[in-house]
Write a protein that holds these residues in place. Structure first.
Motif, short mmCIF file in Angstrom:
data_model
loop_
_atom_site.label_atom_id
_atom_site.label_comp_id
_atom_site.label_asym_id
_atom_site.label_seq_id
_atom_site.Cartn_x
_atom_site.Cartn_y
_atom_site.Cartn_z
N VAL A 68 0.85 -1.20 0.00
CA VAL A 68 0.00 0.00 0.00
C VAL A 68 0.86 1.22 0.00
O VAL A 68 1.80 1.35 0.80
N LEU A 69 0.56 2.11 -0.93
CA LEU A 69 1.32 3.37 -1.02
C LEU A 69 0.41 4.50 -0.68
O LEU A 69 -0.74 4.55 -1.12
N THR A 70 0.90 5.37 0.09
CA THR A 70 0.12 6.55 0.49
C THR A 70 0.60 7.71 -0.29
O THR A 70 1.79 7.88 -0.54
N GLN B 273 -9.03 3.08 2.37
CA GLN B 273 -9.95 4.06 1.80
C GLN B 273 -9.17 5.21 1.17
O GLN B 273 -9.49 5.67 0.07
N MET B 274 -8.17 5.64 1.88
CA MET B 274 -7.36 6.75 1.36
C MET B 274 -6.62 6.34 0.07
O MET B 274 -6.56 7.11 -0.90
N LEU B 275 -6.12 5.11 0.03
CA LEU B 275 -5.40 4.63 -1.17
C LEU B 275 -6.36 4.49 -2.34
O LEU B 275 -6.01 4.75 -3.50
N ALA B 276 -7.61 4.05 -2.04
CA ALA B 276 -8.60 3.91 -3.11
C ALA B 276 -8.91 5.25 -3.73
O ALA B 276 -9.03 5.40 -4.95
N ASN C 252 -6.03 6.28 -5.79
CA ASN C 252 -5.99 5.49 -7.03
C ASN C 252 -6.97 6.01 -8.03
O ASN C 252 -6.69 6.11 -9.25
N GLN C 253 -8.19 6.38 -7.51
CA GLN C 253 -9.20 6.92 -8.41
C GLN C 253 -8.73 8.22 -9.04
O GLN C 253 -8.92 8.47 -10.22
N GLN C 254 -8.08 9.07 -8.21
CA GLN C 254 -7.55 10.33 -8.75
C GLN C 254 -6.51 10.07 -9.84
O GLN C 254 -6.50 10.71 -10.89
#
Length: 632
Positions: free
Chosen positions: A30-32, A117-120, A123-125
């Motif tokens: 997971v990358l933030t 949630q933050m990664l999703a 990713n969407q961005q």
């Protein structure tokens, strides 16, 4: 108490097991991403460009979306670390504190959900940004293709323009060159025009001059016409005088021929010349007084006509014991040629006789004598092509060609046809045969030229027209190669046959309608020696004996024919020999004959020399009637 706690422990074990199962699933790291700060702006819009620049723009947009610092993931199966109190790490819960461990796991799960949630969102961005970048890249690619097509069209137009510009430049150069050429041509034409104008002025002046001269010429022409009329009268008078002189010249020529013939008759229609050959290198010199040449009737200045030969009688000397007496034999002929006489001197004596053939009188010249006495040398000459050594045949034909050329100025035209045969063992052979005809002696026969004709011809023999000396030389060379020769005791190369060279002369005077014709026969007889001295030793003795018998028989027939002609006998034995039969038209009353008796100067040949001289003396005593020209 223990029973109440037992289910609680089972539940705790079951939860621990579930947690392990949930945490044991493999997850991607997971990358933030740190949200963009105020200083960070959205990716700049890439300008519309073609080619590789579009790819560079897309890469730039992707690069600007920098992810935030990655938070390392906690190892599965481990509880979240409790918050540090007072900057100190909380200690490890004991194994019996299941509730605390559960709480730690719940806290850790909550943190993981927040991070997920933050990664999703992040990713969407990124996907939205990627979609926008792809749309921009598609638009830029389409624009690039349009620009490339526009660039190709522009380049094509530029190339066409450049080509058209080159063509126009070449056309300009060509037109400039043509213009220069036309200018030069115009200048030349201008110069030529100036020259023609000058020439026209000159021609006009010349025309005026010619007109003046023409007027003068017309005046002179009138005078010339009168002079021409006078000259025509003179020409007619000269033509009449020329015709009279031509008639007189013809009469003089006929008178010359008559007097020439009369002179030859006074000398005798049968004449005998004696020629003594010189001593050859390697031969013994005869003793003094062996051969004497008394001077002529007019003294030493006159050519000799007598010959004296001395011979010792060895039989009488042997019987008496004294030296053998010498017997002298004297002979008289029409002309005697000592050993020093040259070929030109011999021909000079007979040249007038040869010319009689052109006048239409048959002429026959013999060379008689033993083998090695110089007969062939007298008739044909020596080898080597020396003009001083030429014999009677080439000299006679040269003389005839020369006189015929002179008489052509008086209107006479002559033609000459030559033949050359040999009579070997009473068989006629063609000495001019070539190729496959060589050696076909049996096919040559003596026949009349036609029914009622007195002219004789040899069948299957070559009759060659001649007109110059070179042609005669070629015929003599061919005949010399074909003539039959054999080795005898008298001469290494002895002629074993009679060779007969005949030249048929035909003359015509078209202006007066006169014709004349006669043969000139030049005969080289075979050796006249008797049988004993001339026999060859070896396997060919019988053949040589037969040759000698045939030669002596034909020579005896020749003597009998001459005697019969001298005695005016009714029958002349021409057919007793092929030689006399072939020459009968050259031996009769209308012919002129000359015999050369050739003798050797050697004492060892005295017997054969006496036989030859006695035979020649008998011929010299013969007289044949007046010769008549064969004219039509």
């Amino acid at each position: 108490m223990e029973d109440a706690l037992e289910p609680e422990k089972k539940r705790t074990r079951g939860l621990g097991t579930t947690t392990k199962i949930a945490t044991s699933r493999p997850r991607a790291p997971v990358l933030t991403t740190v949200p963009p700060t105020q200083g960070q702006t959205a990716a700049p819009k890439v300008p519309k460009k073609t080619g590789p620049r579009c790819s560079t723009a897309v890469a730039t947009v992707l690069k600007n979306q920098k992810p935030g610092p990655a938070v390392p993931a906690q190892k599965p199966g481990t509880a979240a670390a409790p918050p540090m109190v007072g900057g100190k790490k909380p200690g490890k819960r004991p194994a019996w504190d299941l509730k605390g461990q559960l709480c730690d796991l719940n806290a850790e799960l909550k943190c993981c959900r927040e991070r997920t949630q933050m990664l999703a969102q992040e990713n969407q961005q990124l996907r939205d940004q990627l979609r926008e970048a792809q749309q921009q890249a598609t638009a830029l690619g389409a624009e690039r293709r349009v620009l490339e097509e526009e660039l190709v069209r522009v380049r094509t137009q530029a190339e066409q323009g450049q080509q058209e510009l080159g063509n126009l430049s070449a056309r300009v150069l060509e037109l400039e060159e043509r213009l220069g050429t036309q200018e030069g041509l115009v200048q030349e034409l201008q110069k030529e025009q100036l020259g023609l104008q000058e020439e026209r002025r000159g021609l006009a002046a010349r025309l005026e001059e010619q007109e003046r001269r023409l007027q003068g010429s017309e005046a002179a022409l009138l005078g010339s016409q009168a002079e021409v009329a006078s000259l025509q009268q003179k020409t007619a008078a000269q033509e009449a005088l020329l015709a009279e002189r031509d008639e007189r010249l013809h009469g003089l020529e006929m008178e010359r021929r008559r007097l020439h013939n009369q002179l030859q008759e006074l000398k005798g229609n049968i004449r005998v010349f004696c020629r003594v050959r010189p001593v050859l290198p390697g031969e013994s010199t005869p003793p003094p007084g062996f051969l004497l040449f008394p001077p002529g009737p007019g003294g030493p200045s006159d050519p000799p006509t007598r010959l004296s030969l001395s011979r010792s009688d060895e039989r009488r000397g042997t019987l008496s014991g004294a030296p053998a007496p010498t017997t002298r034999h004297d002979f008289s002929f029409d002309r005697v040629f000592p050993p020093g006489s040259g070929q030109d001197e011999v021909f000079e004596e007979i040249s007038m006789l040869v010319q009689s053939a052109l006048d239409g009188y048959p002429v026959c010249i013999f060379a008689y004598g033993q083998t090695g006495s110089g007969k062939t040398f007298t008739m044909e000459g020596g080898p080597g092509g020396d003009t001083q050594m030429e014999g009677l045949i080439p000299r006679a034909l040269r003389h005839l060609f020369s006189v015929a050329q002179e008489l052509s100025g008086q209107g006479w035209t002559y033609s000459f046809v030559a033949s050359y045969v040999e009579i070997y063992n009473e068989t006629v052979r063609d000495l001019l045969a070539t190729g496959t005809r060589k050696g076909q002696a049996g096919e040559c026969e003596i026949r009349r030229a036609g029914p009622g004709s007195e002219e004789l011809t040899v069948t299957n023999a070559r009759y060659v027209p001649v007109s110059c000396e070179k042609e005669v030389e070629a015929l003599l060379h061919l005949a010399h190669q074909n003539r039959a020769v054999a080795r005898t005791a008298q001469n290494e190369r002895s002629s074993r046959s009679h060779s007969v060279f005949q030249l048929q002369i035909s003359g015509e005077h078209t202006g007066r309608g006169l014709q004349c014709g006669a043969p000139l026969s030049l005969v080289d007889l075979a050796g006249s020696e008797r049988l004993d001295p001339g026999l060859a030793l070896g396997p060919g003795e019988r053949e040589r004996l037969r040759e000698t018998q045939a030669i002596n028989s034909s020579l005896s027939t020749l003597g009998l024919v001459i005697m019969a002609l001298s005695n005016k006998e009714s029958h002349v034995p021409y057919r007793n020999s092929k030689l006399t039969y072939l020459l009968q038209n050259s031996l009769g009353g209308s012919a002129k004959m000359l015999m050369f008796v050739n003798i050797s100067p050697l004492e060892e040949n005295v017997s054969e020399s006496l036989n030859s001289l006695r035979f020649a003396s008998k011929v010299n005593q013969c007289v044949i009637g007046t010769a008549q020209a064969n004219r039509k």
